[in-house]
Design an enzyme around this catalytic site. Structure first.
Site, PDB file in Angstrom:
ATOM      1  N   GLY A   9      38.767  44.144  40.164  1.00  0.00           N
ATOM      2  CA  GLY A   9      39.930  45.162  40.226  1.00  0.00           C
ATOM      3  C   GLY A   9      39.679  45.459  41.894  1.00  0.00           C
ATOM      4  O   GLY A   9      39.648  45.125  42.576  1.00  0.00           O
ATOM      5  N   GLY A  34      35.613  47.760  35.252  1.00  0.00           N
ATOM      6  CA  GLY A  34      34.018  48.596  35.330  1.00  0.00           C
ATOM      7  C   GLY A  34      32.469  48.473  35.572  1.00  0.00           C
ATOM      8  O   GLY A  34      32.006  47.948  35.181  1.00  0.00           O
ATOM      9  N   GLN A  54      51.102  37.137  37.361  1.00  0.00           N
ATOM     10  CA  GLN A  54      50.875  38.238  35.455  1.00  0.00           C
ATOM     11  C   GLN A  54      52.684  38.363  36.257  1.00  0.00           C
ATOM     12  O   GLN A  54      53.878  38.780  37.241  1.00  0.00           O
ATOM     13  CB  GLN A  54      50.518  39.496  36.115  1.00  0.00           C
ATOM     14  CG  GLN A  54      50.211  40.199  34.850  1.00  0.00           C
ATOM     15  CD  GLN A  54      49.301  41.303  34.643  1.00  0.00           C
ATOM     16  OE1 GLN A  54      49.789  42.431  35.838  1.00  0.00           O
ATOM     17  NE2 GLN A  54      48.223  41.306  34.338  1.00  0.00           N
ATOM     18  N   HIS A  66      51.458  39.918  30.610  1.00  0.00           N
ATOM     19  CA  HIS A  66      51.175  40.853  30.265  1.00  0.00           C
ATOM     20  C   HIS A  66      51.537  41.332  29.363  1.00  0.00           C
ATOM     21  O   HIS A  66      52.295  42.162  29.401  1.00  0.00           O
ATOM     22  CB  HIS A  66      51.336  42.477  32.575  1.00  0.00           C
ATOM     23  CG  HIS A  66      50.907  43.476  32.592  1.00  0.00           C
ATOM     24  ND1 HIS A  66      49.680  43.260  31.704  1.00  0.00           N
ATOM     25  CD2 HIS A  66      50.412  44.002  33.345  1.00  0.00           C
ATOM     26  CE1 HIS A  66      49.054  44.716  31.943  1.00  0.00           C
ATOM     27  NE2 HIS A  66      50.312  44.949  33.011  1.00  0.00           N
ATOM     28  N   TYR A 113      51.961  48.826  28.428  1.00  0.00           N
ATOM     29  CA  TYR A 113      53.381  48.336  29.110  1.00  0.00           C
ATOM     30  C   TYR A 113      54.183  47.690  27.972  1.00  0.00           C
ATOM     31  O   TYR A 113      54.070  48.213  26.749  1.00  0.00           O
ATOM     32  CB  TYR A 113      53.314  47.576  30.035  1.00  0.00           C
ATOM     33  CG  TYR A 113      52.948  48.277  31.166  1.00  0.00           C
ATOM     34  CD1 TYR A 113      53.413  49.196  32.141  1.00  0.00           C
ATOM     35  CD2 TYR A 113      52.076  47.688  31.707  1.00  0.00           C
ATOM     36  CE1 TYR A 113      53.362  50.124  33.169  1.00  0.00           C
ATOM     37  CE2 TYR A 113      51.459  48.090  33.261  1.00  0.00           C
ATOM     38  CZ  TYR A 113      51.834  49.695  33.688  1.00  0.00           C
ATOM     39  OH  TYR A 113      51.639  50.232  34.406  1.00  0.00           O
ATOM     40  N   ARG A 166      46.838  39.097  28.455  1.00  0.00           N
ATOM     41  CA  ARG A 166      46.385  40.199  29.134  1.00  0.00           C
ATOM     42  C   ARG A 166      45.808  41.593  27.817  1.00  0.00           C
ATOM     43  O   ARG A 166      47.759  41.598  27.669  1.00  0.00           O
ATOM     44  CB  ARG A 166      46.051  40.930  30.474  1.00  0.00           C
ATOM     45  CG  ARG A 166      45.260  41.576  30.633  1.00  0.00           C
ATOM     46  CD  ARG A 166      45.155  42.148  31.994  1.00  0.00           C
ATOM     47  NE  ARG A 166      43.985  43.266  32.897  1.00  0.00           N
ATOM     48  CZ  ARG A 166      43.838  43.934  33.726  1.00  0.00           C
ATOM     49  NH1 ARG A 166      44.720  43.893  33.973  1.00  0.00           N
ATOM     50  NH2 ARG A 166      42.878  44.856  33.925  1.00  0.00           N
ATOM     51  N   THR A 170      48.594  46.238  41.178  1.00  0.00           N
ATOM     52  CA  THR A 170      49.663  47.146  41.332  1.00  0.00           C
ATOM     53  C   THR A 170      49.331  47.379  43.795  1.00  0.00           C
ATOM     54  O   THR A 170      48.858  48.347  43.026  1.00  0.00           O
ATOM     55  CB  THR A 170      50.053  47.426  40.795  1.00  0.00           C
ATOM     56  OG1 THR A 170      50.889  46.983  39.907  1.00  0.00           O
ATOM     57  CG2 THR A 170      51.123  49.007  41.429  1.00  0.00           C
TER      58      THR A 170
END
Length: 370
Positions: free
Chosen positions: A321, A300, A101, A176, A181, A228, A26
């Protein structure tokens, strides 16, 4: 160790030029009327990063009911579809591949986005988190428990969004189903207290996701659909793990072997869950044996650890990301061992080009000189 991360990869019907994926993030740049992406802003941003094997866009709402963050784009109106067409064309012209997405935040929203009405969720339980509204961050509220009619309408919203994505020219879609969510809220027994066919057992809590998937595949080929998941999310976005969390995701991921999906996209834990008795601390290693298709892993990773997880056979693709935010030429920086530019947290969600399309490309001259 062989550099497997730079190898081309056959993702069902398309060939990725490498195994490095730009993760969905986002960025809150759809700051115009109608939340429409533009060629000048989103188009430039994604085209700059088209050296990735695959780009997955930021989460895009499937309806007005799905909104929970300010200035995020949608894929449910004609203007939004036309805007995304220009973005997709710009990425394709840069020799990139791009998925969108599809997003519904569920209870991670606020009445400010819904004309004072409550956001929707599987159960009327406040996640006790915050929603990023036009007036800044606000505490979430107790949502409205979805009726069967709400669920059926939302299924059709995802189906329509999938159809819109194909009309816009995307190479595929990602559902997503992660990060606290709407789907994750249905999966989790601490956020889903329903007593009907969408609650109780693991199979029931996964039912909504599979009904959406079955509806979407009517308008989007299965091989163009990804999904995902974040199996060890704990203490963020209102999600608390319990003893059924990992078995729930094991059930979902095993069942997805019955589909010919593009991929499943899993996240390693966002926080230290070593002391959480129900958590899995190495998601790729745990879930790789359970899934026969393409597995993408996130969260990461460095160049070295991303290459290692592919080399060890625990994942086929690695998504990055924040490094892609500040390094539009991330792939080439990995190739030529160029130090990465640090990202600016303060411009993650601010309007305009600053911190979005103005990060430097450091590798063009290197390629010219070779």
């Amino acid at each position: 160790m062989k550099d497997r991360i730079f190898e081309a990869y056959q993702l069902n019907d398309i060939i990725l030029k490498n195994r490095i994926v730009m993760a969905p993030m986002t960025r809150s740049r759809a700051a115009n009327e109608g939340k429409v992406p533009t060629e000048e802003l989103q188009g430039e941003y994604y085209a700059q990063r088209a050296s990735a094997g695959l780009i997955i866009t930021e989460g895009s709402q499937v309806s007005e009911e799905a909104v929970g963050y300010v200035n995020t784009p949608g894929i449910h109106t004609k203007k939004q579809v036309e805007g995304w067409k220009k973005v997709v064309n710009k990425v394709h012209n840069a020799n990139g591949k791009i998925y969108i997405q599809l997003w519904h935040v569920g209870r991670m929203s606020h009445p400010d986005f819904h004309n004072g009405e409550l956001p929707l969720a599987p159960s009327a339980l406040n996640p006790n988190a915050q929603s990023y509204t036009p007036d800044g961050f606000k505490d979430t509220v107790t949502p409205k428990e979805m009726t069967t009619e709400d669920i059926k309408r939302t299924i059709q919203d995802f189906k329509k969004a999938g159809k819109n994505a194909m009309e816009a020219g995307f190479d595929g879609i990602e559902i997503h189903s992660s990060n606290g969510y709407l789907f994750h809220q249905f999966f989790n027994a601490t956020s889903n207290k329903r007593t009907d066919e969408y609650g109780g057992s693991i199979e029931n809590r996964a039912r909504f996701f599979f009904e959406v998937l079955d509806a979407v595949k009517e308008v989007v080929p299965e091989e163009k659909i990804g999904a995902r998941f974040n199996p060890s999310l704990h203490g963020m976005f209102g999600i608390t793990m319990d003893e059924e969390t990992i078995p729930t995701f094991e059930y979902i991921i095993k069942k997805l072997n019955d589909y010919n999906l593009s991929y499943i996209h899993l996240s390693e834990p966002f926080t230290d869950v070593s002391e959480v008795p129900f958590a899995v601390t190495n998601i790729a290693k745990h879930f790789r044996p359970l899934y026969d298709g393409t597995l993408m892993i996130n969260s990461g990773f460095t160049y070295e650890t991303g290459n290692e997880v592919i080399f060890n056979g625990q994942a086929d693709l690695v998504s990055y990301g924040k490094p892609f935010i500040s390094n539009p030429d991330l792939v080439d920086r990995f190739i030529y061992n160029v130090p990465l530019t640090d990202w600016d947290n303060d411009t993650f969600y601010t309007p305009g080009k600053e911190g979005y399309t103005d990060y430097p490309v450091e590798t063009d001259q290197l390629k010219v000189n070779l």
